[in-house]
Design a protein around this motif. Structure first.
Motif, PDB file in Angstrom:
ATOM      1  N   GLN A 232       0.889  -0.980   0.170  1.00 46.92           N
ATOM      2  CA  GLN A 232      -0.062   0.029   0.076  1.00 46.92           C
ATOM      3  C   GLN A 232       0.768   1.310  -0.051  1.00 46.92           C
ATOM      4  N   SER A 233       2.058   1.388   0.516  1.00 42.97           N
ATOM      5  CA  SER A 233       3.134   2.478   0.358  1.00 42.97           C
ATOM      6  C   SER A 233       4.309   2.054  -0.315  1.00 42.97           C
ATOM      7  N   VAL A 234       4.851   2.755  -1.007  1.00 40.83           N
ATOM      8  CA  VAL A 234       6.148   2.627  -1.544  1.00 40.83           C
ATOM      9  C   VAL A 234       7.208   2.734  -0.273  1.00 40.83           C
ATOM     10  N   GLY A 235       8.094   1.440  -0.414  1.00 45.79           N
ATOM     11  CA  GLY A 235       8.972   1.407   0.561  1.00 45.79           C
ATOM     12  C   GLY A 235      10.038   0.389   0.098  1.00 45.79           C
ATOM     13  N   SER A 236      10.982   0.146   0.874  1.00 50.78           N
ATOM     14  CA  SER A 236      11.915  -0.976   0.879  1.00 50.78           C
ATOM     15  C   SER A 236      12.725  -1.264   2.314  1.00 50.78           C
ATOM     16  N   SER A 237      13.207  -2.581   2.345  1.00 52.26           N
ATOM     17  CA  SER A 237      13.818  -2.763   3.532  1.00 52.26           C
ATOM     18  C   SER A 237      14.930  -3.723   2.923  1.00 52.26           C
ATOM     19  N   PHE A 238      16.145  -3.990   4.108  1.00 51.53           N
ATOM     20  CA  PHE A 238      17.256  -4.624   3.779  1.00 51.53           C
ATOM     21  C   PHE A 238      17.457  -5.266   5.165  1.00 51.53           C
ATOM     22  N   THR A 239      17.766  -6.726   5.031  1.00 55.89           N
ATOM     23  CA  THR A 239      18.168  -7.401   6.234  1.00 55.89           C
ATOM     24  C   THR A 239      19.425  -8.088   5.767  1.00 55.89           C
ATOM     25  N   ALA A 240      20.220  -8.283   6.640  1.00 54.59           N
ATOM     26  CA  ALA A 240      21.438  -9.102   6.379  1.00 54.59           C
ATOM     27  C   ALA A 240      21.424  -9.925   7.742  1.00 54.59           C
ATOM     28  N   VAL A 241      21.907 -11.322   7.614  1.00 56.34           N
ATOM     29  CA  VAL A 241      22.058 -12.205   8.742  1.00 56.34           C
ATOM     30  C   VAL A 241      23.358 -12.951   8.556  1.00 56.34           C
ATOM     31  N   ALA A 242      24.420 -12.495   9.433  1.00 54.58           N
ATOM     32  CA  ALA A 242      25.638 -13.426   9.560  1.00 54.58           C
ATOM     33  C   ALA A 242      25.293 -14.781  10.240  1.00 54.58           C
ATOM     34  N   VAL A 243      25.474 -15.978   9.800  1.00 57.54           N
ATOM     35  CA  VAL A 243      25.348 -17.233  10.241  1.00 57.54           C
ATOM     36  C   VAL A 243      26.366 -17.738  10.763  1.00 57.54           C
ATOM     37  N   CYS A 244      26.519 -17.893  11.959  1.00 53.16           N
ATOM     38  CA  CYS A 244      27.913 -18.485  12.648  1.00 53.16           C
ATOM     39  C   CYS A 244      27.773 -19.756  13.271  1.00 53.16           C
ATOM     40  N   GLU A 245      28.810 -20.150  13.328  1.00 55.66           N
ATOM     41  CA  GLU A 245      28.656 -21.754  14.013  1.00 55.66           C
ATOM     42  C   GLU A 245      27.873 -22.127  15.216  1.00 55.66           C
ATOM     43  N   ASN A 246      27.746 -21.124  16.147  1.00 59.46           N
ATOM     44  CA  ASN A 246      27.074 -21.141  17.306  1.00 59.46           C
ATOM     45  C   ASN A 246      25.951 -20.326  17.315  1.00 59.46           C
ATOM     46  N   SER A 247      25.982 -19.277  16.327  1.00 55.07           N
ATOM     47  CA  SER A 247      24.748 -18.259  16.562  1.00 55.07           C
ATOM     48  C   SER A 247      24.510 -17.546  15.407  1.00 55.07           C
ATOM     49  N   VAL A 248      23.713 -16.476  15.401  1.00 50.35           N
ATOM     50  CA  VAL A 248      23.484 -15.475  14.280  1.00 50.35           C
ATOM     51  C   VAL A 248      23.608 -14.141  14.684  1.00 50.35           C
ATOM     52  N   LYS A 249      23.909 -12.996  13.648  1.00 51.42           N
ATOM     53  CA  LYS A 249      23.772 -11.858  14.079  1.00 51.42           C
ATOM     54  C   LYS A 249      23.209 -11.225  12.971  1.00 51.42           C
ATOM     55  N   GLY A 250      22.178 -10.232  13.183  1.00 50.82           N
ATOM     56  CA  GLY A 250      21.337  -9.659  12.105  1.00 50.82           C
ATOM     57  C   GLY A 250      21.244  -8.216  12.241  1.00 50.82           C
ATOM     58  N   VAL A 251      21.149  -7.586  11.140  1.00 51.26           N
ATOM     59  CA  VAL A 251      20.824  -6.160  10.849  1.00 51.26           C
ATOM     60  C   VAL A 251      19.806  -5.684  10.024  1.00 51.26           C
ATOM     61  N   CYS A 252      19.082  -4.737  10.186  1.00 53.10           N
ATOM     62  CA  CYS A 252      17.879  -4.387   9.329  1.00 53.10           C
ATOM     63  C   CYS A 252      17.991  -2.790   8.996  1.00 53.10           C
ATOM     64  N   THR A 253      18.057  -2.506   7.917  1.00 51.34           N
ATOM     65  CA  THR A 253      17.757  -1.068   7.735  1.00 51.34           C
ATOM     66  C   THR A 253      16.417  -0.746   6.665  1.00 51.34           C
ATOM     67  N   LEU A 254      16.063   0.327   6.582  1.00 51.77           N
ATOM     68  CA  LEU A 254      14.909   0.832   5.649  1.00 51.77           C
ATOM     69  C   LEU A 254      15.293   1.736   4.628  1.00 51.77           C
ATOM     70  N   GLY A 255      14.609   1.714   3.407  1.00 53.28           N
ATOM     71  CA  GLY A 255      14.737   2.668   2.435  1.00 53.28           C
ATOM     72  C   GLY A 255      14.270   4.116   2.786  1.00 53.28           C
TER      73      GLY A 255
END
Length: 337
Positions: A232-255
């Motif tokens: 319904q609205s113009v927009g974008s998002s970007f998510t990156a996930v670093a997959v590690c041996e024991n865990s994950v680290k994620g970040v997200c940003t918006l347009g």
């Protein structure tokens, strides 16, 4: 009745969400005063009301003070029941923040819970839907939670209109989460999403290019997912996930209007590289999101510092009697509930 000071720390909505969840789980009524006193627009906002109303339905509870702008709420929980619940958060209110309140409750229902939430799936000051799906949900599954998650429609600011479907089974086999080291980085996955109106300008692809320019020289980006969606609205998002041996680290940003798509991906890259340079196993936002589950199931997480949300969760867990503590650079809970 348990008393919680909503002005604790940064005085935001996290104290409210966590207090209501722990109230429902322990069966202890709670009074939360000075709600969001640290914000420029204090009191209950519409998305907080929707989270409280959904929690009430899940646990057959009663409450007073449920109105926009209210600075005090009294919440009295009942029995948590399985079933279906539809929650319209409204416009671009964050569906993932509402989930932070009601998901722990749903996991303790007497049967399967089906949730459909509508509102903002990719909006400011909250985890993106892809962050929840690809970073947070895998950690929950390691703790024995059974949660299915689907994005039915994307919702960007200001109109929202997104929809997610969440299916939750009772949390019967709890497993503690022991995360002191991330282990070897196995790869990085990215999820670049933009509304159909941005297809001609290749916004989803350009966000990926901006990310790869900064990250590829240092780390393997193993999974690239680009998607254009009706919204319904113009927009974008970007998510990156670093997959590690024991865990994950994620970040997200918006347009954002006036911000180049490449810079949206670049901002996510800069944040992820900083997180990967941190020896802790989780990104700073994941620490506060997983803490209620550590309180419930036990475990320990290495963390060099606590965010405002994490401090709020630590305080609320303590008030409700959970032996969660932060010492020597780690969060501990040695006792299983």
């Amino acid at each position: 009745m348990i008393e919680v000071d909503g002005s604790f720390g940064e005085g935001g909505g996290q104290i409210l969400r966590s207090s209501v969840a722990f109230s429902a789980l322990t069966g202890k009524p709670v009074r939360i005063s000075k709600i969001r006193a640290g914000r420029t627009n204090p009191g209950l906002m519409p998305q907080h009301l929707k989270a409280l109303e959904a929690a009430l339905q899940l646990c057959n509870g009663e409450a007073t003070g449920l109105e926009a702008g209210s600075m005090e709420v009294c919440f009295t929980p009942g029995d948590i029941m399985g079933g279906r619940l539809d929650v319209d958060v409204g416009t671009a209110g964050s569906v993932t923040l509402v989930l932070q309140c009601i998901l722990p409750i749903a996991l303790h229902a007497d049967g399967r819970v089906e949730l459909e939430l509508s509102g903002g799936t990719d909006v400011n000051w909250s985890p993106s839907a892809d962050y929840f799906h690809h970073a947070f949900k895998p950690l929950m599954e390691r703790m024995g939670c059974e949660v299915e998650f689907d994005v039915l429609e994307r919702g960007f600011y200001p109109r929202g209109g997104g929809r997610i479907s969440v299916r939750v089974r009772p949390w019967k086999n709890r497993r503690l989460l022991d995360l002191m080291e991330p282990g070897e980085l196995l790869g990085v996955d990215v999820y670049s999403v933009a509304s159909d109106q941005l297809r001609e300008r290749d916004v989803a692809g350009r966000q990926v290019k901006g990310f790869l320019k900064m990250v590829s020289p240092h780390h393997d980006v193993s999974g690239i997912h680009r998607e254009y969606v009706g919204s319904q609205s113009v927009g974008s998002s970007f998510t990156a996930v670093a997959v590690c041996e024991n865990s994950v680290k994620g970040v997200c940003t918006l347009g954002e209007r006036g911000i180049k798509a490449e810079d949206v991906g670049g901002k996510a890259a800069d944040t992820l590289l900083s997180e990967l340079a941190n020896p802790g196993p989780l990104d700073v936002h994941m620490v506060d999101q997983i803490m209620p589950y550590i309180a419930l199931a036990g475990g320990r997480i290495r963390s060099s510092a606590l965010s405002g949300h994490a401090r709020a969760n630590l305080e609320v867990a303590r008030i409700f009697g959970y032996p969660l503590r932060f010492e020597e650079g780690a969060i501990f809970n040695d006792v299983h509930h």
